[in-house]
Design a protein around this motif. Structure first.
Motif, PDB file in Angstrom:
ATOM      1  N   ASP A   1       0.797  -1.236   0.000  1.00 22.86           N
ATOM      2  CA  ASP A   1       0.000   0.000   0.000  1.00 22.86           C
ATOM      3  C   ASP A   1       0.832   1.291   0.000  1.00 22.86           C
ATOM      4  O   ASP A   1       0.314   2.367   0.303  1.00 22.86           O
ATOM      5  N   TYR A   2       2.113   1.208  -0.385  1.00 20.38           N
ATOM      6  CA  TYR A   2       2.946   2.416  -0.254  1.00 20.38           C
ATOM      7  C   TYR A   2       2.556   3.531  -1.229  1.00 20.38           C
ATOM      8  O   TYR A   2       2.753   4.706  -0.938  1.00 20.38           O
ATOM      9  N   GLU A   3       1.959   3.146  -2.380  1.00 18.98           N
ATOM     10  CA  GLU A   3       1.587   4.212  -3.326  1.00 18.98           C
ATOM     11  C   GLU A   3       0.452   5.074  -2.762  1.00 18.98           C
ATOM     12  O   GLU A   3       0.487   6.307  -2.844  1.00 18.98           O
ATOM     13  N   VAL A   4      -0.538   4.398  -2.163  1.00 19.73           N
ATOM     14  CA  VAL A   4      -1.632   5.137  -1.518  1.00 19.73           C
ATOM     15  C   VAL A   4      -1.077   5.974  -0.362  1.00 19.73           C
ATOM     16  O   VAL A   4      -1.455   7.134  -0.179  1.00 19.73           O
ATOM     17  N   ALA A   5      -0.160   5.395   0.397  1.00 18.55           N
ATOM     18  CA  ALA A   5       0.433   6.120   1.536  1.00 18.55           C
ATOM     19  C   ALA A   5       1.132   7.392   1.061  1.00 18.55           C
ATOM     20  O   ALA A   5       1.027   8.454   1.694  1.00 18.55           O
ATOM     21  N   ILE A   6       1.849   7.301  -0.064  1.00 17.92           N
ATOM     22  CA  ILE A   6       2.532   8.485  -0.605  1.00 17.92           C
ATOM     23  C   ILE A   6       1.499   9.536  -1.012  1.00 17.92           C
ATOM     24  O   ILE A   6       1.661  10.730  -0.728  1.00 17.92           O
ATOM     25  N   GLU A   7       0.423   9.095  -1.641  1.00 19.91           N
ATOM     26  CA  GLU A   7      -0.626  10.051  -2.030  1.00 19.91           C
ATOM     27  C   GLU A   7      -1.212  10.754  -0.815  1.00 19.91           C
ATOM     28  O   GLU A   7      -1.698  11.880  -0.920  1.00 19.91           O
ATOM     29  N   GLU A   8      -1.148  10.075   0.359  1.00 20.07           N
ATOM     30  CA  GLU A   8      -1.713  10.655   1.579  1.00 20.07           C
ATOM     31  C   GLU A   8      -0.651  11.310   2.469  1.00 20.07           C
ATOM     32  O   GLU A   8      -0.933  11.648   3.612  1.00 20.07           O
ATOM     33  N   GLY A   9       0.562  11.448   1.961  1.00 27.10           N
ATOM     34  CA  GLY A   9       1.542  12.255   2.696  1.00 27.10           C
ATOM     35  C   GLY A   9       2.708  11.529   3.331  1.00 27.10           C
ATOM     36  O   GLY A   9       3.480  12.149   4.085  1.00 27.10           O
ATOM     37  N   ALA A  10       2.887  10.250   3.063  1.00 21.86           N
ATOM     38  CA  ALA A  10       4.020   9.520   3.653  1.00 21.86           C
ATOM     39  C   ALA A  10       5.336  10.212   3.312  1.00 21.86           C
ATOM     40  O   ALA A  10       5.535  10.668   2.179  1.00 21.86           O
ATOM     41  N   THR A  11       6.242  10.287   4.290  1.00 21.38           N
ATOM     42  CA  THR A  11       7.606  10.758   3.996  1.00 21.38           C
ATOM     43  C   THR A  11       8.604   9.608   4.040  1.00 21.38           C
ATOM     44  O   THR A  11       9.674   9.687   3.454  1.00 21.38           O
ATOM     45  N   PHE A  12       8.273   8.541   4.791  1.00 15.78           N
ATOM     46  CA  PHE A  12       9.044   7.288   4.746  1.00 15.78           C
ATOM     47  C   PHE A  12       8.100   6.177   4.308  1.00 15.78           C
ATOM     48  O   PHE A  12       7.017   6.022   4.889  1.00 15.78           O
ATOM     49  N   VAL A  13       8.494   5.408   3.288  1.00 15.30           N
ATOM     50  CA  VAL A  13       7.786   4.163   3.006  1.00 15.30           C
ATOM     51  C   VAL A  13       8.740   3.007   3.320  1.00 15.30           C
ATOM     52  O   VAL A  13       9.943   3.094   3.070  1.00 15.30           O
ATOM     53  N   ARG A  14       8.192   1.957   3.904  1.00 17.66           N
ATOM     54  CA  ARG A  14       9.000   0.809   4.352  1.00 17.66           C
ATOM     55  C   ARG A  14       8.663  -0.391   3.477  1.00 17.66           C
ATOM     56  O   ARG A  14       7.627  -1.014   3.657  1.00 17.66           O
ATOM     57  N   VAL A  15       9.526  -0.682   2.519  1.00 15.83           N
ATOM     58  CA  VAL A  15       9.214  -1.724   1.536  1.00 15.83           C
ATOM     59  C   VAL A  15      10.182  -2.897   1.675  1.00 15.83           C
ATOM     60  O   VAL A  15      11.399  -2.724   1.539  1.00 15.83           O
ATOM     61  N   GLY A  16       9.640  -4.066   1.976  1.00 21.20           N
ATOM     62  CA  GLY A  16      10.451  -5.276   2.116  1.00 21.20           C
ATOM     63  C   GLY A  16      10.236  -6.226   0.944  1.00 21.20           C
ATOM     64  O   GLY A  16      11.048  -6.311   0.028  1.00 21.20           O
ATOM     65  N   THR A  17       9.121  -6.944   0.985  1.00 21.28           N
ATOM     66  CA  THR A  17       8.803  -7.951  -0.030  1.00 21.28           C
ATOM     67  C   THR A  17       8.930  -7.419  -1.450  1.00 21.28           C
ATOM     68  O   THR A  17       9.420  -8.122  -2.336  1.00 21.28           O
ATOM     69  N   GLY A  18       8.482  -6.218  -1.678  1.00 19.90           N
ATOM     70  CA  GLY A  18       8.512  -5.633  -3.016  1.00 19.90           C
ATOM     71  C   GLY A  18       9.922  -5.445  -3.567  1.00 19.90           C
ATOM     72  O   GLY A  18      10.110  -5.301  -4.773  1.00 19.90           O
ATOM     73  N   ILE A  19      10.919  -5.457  -2.682  1.00 23.16           N
ATOM     74  CA  ILE A  19      12.320  -5.323  -3.109  1.00 23.16           C
ATOM     75  C   ILE A  19      13.044  -6.667  -3.031  1.00 23.16           C
ATOM     76  O   ILE A  19      13.705  -7.081  -3.979  1.00 23.16           O
ATOM     77  N   PHE A  20      12.886  -7.346  -1.890  1.00 19.49           N
ATOM     78  CA  PHE A  20      13.707  -8.537  -1.628  1.00 19.49           C
ATOM     79  C   PHE A  20      12.962  -9.859  -1.826  1.00 19.49           C
ATOM     80  O   PHE A  20      13.534 -10.924  -1.656  1.00 19.49           O
ATOM     81  N   GLY A  21      11.678  -9.798  -2.170  1.00 18.58           N
ATOM     82  CA  GLY A  21      10.901 -11.027  -2.324  1.00 18.58           C
ATOM     83  C   GLY A  21      10.339 -11.508  -0.994  1.00 18.58           C
ATOM     84  O   GLY A  21      10.576 -10.914   0.053  1.00 18.58           O
ATOM     85  N   ASN A  22       9.580 -12.601  -1.075  1.00 19.46           N
ATOM     86  CA  ASN A  22       8.932 -13.128   0.132  1.00 19.46           C
ATOM     87  C   ASN A  22       9.951 -13.536   1.179  1.00 19.46           C
ATOM     88  O   ASN A  22      11.054 -13.950   0.866  1.00 19.46           O
ATOM     89  N   ARG A  23       9.534 -13.368   2.426  1.00 17.69           N
ATOM     90  CA  ARG A  23      10.392 -13.779   3.533  1.00 17.69           C
ATOM     91  C   ARG A  23      10.037 -15.198   3.964  1.00 17.69           C
ATOM     92  O   ARG A  23       8.882 -15.565   3.988  1.00 17.69           O
ATOM     93  N   ILE A  24      11.066 -15.963   4.297  1.00 17.14           N
ATOM     94  CA  ILE A  24      10.824 -17.293   4.835  1.00 17.14           C
ATOM     95  C   ILE A  24      11.233 -17.275   6.298  1.00 17.14           C
ATOM     96  O   ILE A  24      12.379 -16.961   6.627  1.00 17.14           O
ATOM     97  N   TYR A  25      10.295 -17.554   7.165  1.00 17.76           N
ATOM     98  CA  TYR A  25      10.608 -17.580   8.603  1.00 17.76           C
ATOM     99  C   TYR A  25      10.822 -19.009   9.044  1.00 17.76           C
ATOM    100  O   TYR A  25      10.077 -19.906   8.687  1.00 17.76           O
ATOM    101  N   MET A  26      11.905 -19.216   9.816  1.00 22.04           N
ATOM    102  CA  MET A  26      12.153 -20.578  10.301  1.00 22.04           C
ATOM    103  C   MET A  26      12.077 -20.625  11.815  1.00 22.04           C
ATOM    104  O   MET A  26      12.139 -19.639  12.476  1.00 22.04           O
TER     105      MET A  26
END
Ligand SMILES: *Cc1c(COP(=O)(O)O)cnc(C)c1O
Length: 229
Positions: free
Chosen positions: A204-229
């Motif tokens: 949802d970072y694009e909507v957040a930017i439209e609503e005034g976000a100054t920091f967006v925190r993007v994980g999966t969209g850059i590094f792919g899915n996380r696998i937790y063990m």
């Protein structure tokens, strides 16, 4: 993969800024590298990314020791009081301050080492039961108390919006967080003049930017899915 993903994310950020009539430099991308190896961080560095977000103190400190010193680190996850002293002087922001007790700990540990902590106050803006963060109604009161701590600067607000299929469903929450920031600033509390809004993740970072976000925190969209063990 990281390089290609970053191009896509960067395009989407630029487009969201354009739609909202905002300058691209008003929005800072935090690459959330939690659980991901340093090799992937190095790949992101090749695409000029210098700000990384982690949610565990130990993992953050370990990666920071290995990687170049020019990188900036943001603590974005829930923070236990007994871990604060390990963070002193090591992070550009702590995004997840949600109690006076935690702020007191930060004040004490940072004061001991003569450092200033730049923090964001985490707000549970959608009032979800399972989430960390202050209720919107109690946020001003907590900020008033933290405002007097000499080694803490309150830079803004942070939220983790609900997990939704349609990012539009979070638009009102982002708008409400921004409103809360504007309203608290308008109270002219000594030492409180907040400019930062940390909101928006992969979904949802694009909507957040439209609503005034100054920091967006993007994980999966850059590094792919996380696998937790
Ligand atoms: C993991 C995490 C993110 C990134 O989430 P993605 O959906 O993978 O982009 C952002 N903020 C916080 C606080 C997180 O813990």
């Amino acid at each position: 993969m990281v390089t290609e993903n970053l191009k896509i994310v960067e395009d989407k950020i630029a487009n969201a800024c354009a739609r909202a009539n905002r300058e691209r430099r008003e929005v800072t991308l935090i690459a959330v590298s939690k659980t991901k190896p340093v090799e992937m961080i190095q790949e992101a560095m090749n695409s000029e990314i210098t700000i990384f977000g982690e949610n565990k103190v130990q993992e953050l400190v370990k990666k920071q020791e290995i990687l170049p010193k020019n990188l900036k680190w943001h603590m974005i996850g829930h923070l236990q009081r007994n871990k604060v002293k390990q963070l002193v002087g090591k992070v550009e922001r702590i995004h997840s301050v949600d109690s006076i007790r935690l702020a007191e700990q930060i004040q004490n540990d940072y004061e001991k080492q003569g450092e200033i902590a730049n923090i964001l106050i985490e707000v549970n803006i959608a009032k979800e039961e399972s989430k960390f963060g202050l209720m919107p109604e109690e946020t001003e009161e907590v900020i008033r108390k933290i405002a007097v701590f000499p080694n803490i600067r309150v830079k803004g607000l942070m939220t983790i919006a609900p997990f939704v299929e349609n990012p539009e469903d979070n638009r009102l929450h982002f708008r409400n967080l921004r409103k809360l920031l504007v309203d608290i600033n308008a109270k002219n509390i000594d030492n409180i003049n907040m400019h930062e809004l940390s909101m928006g993740m992969t979904g949802d970072y694009e909507v957040a930017i439209e609503e005034g976000a100054t920091f967006v925190r993007v994980g999966t969209g850059i590094f792919g899915n996380r696998i937790y063990m």
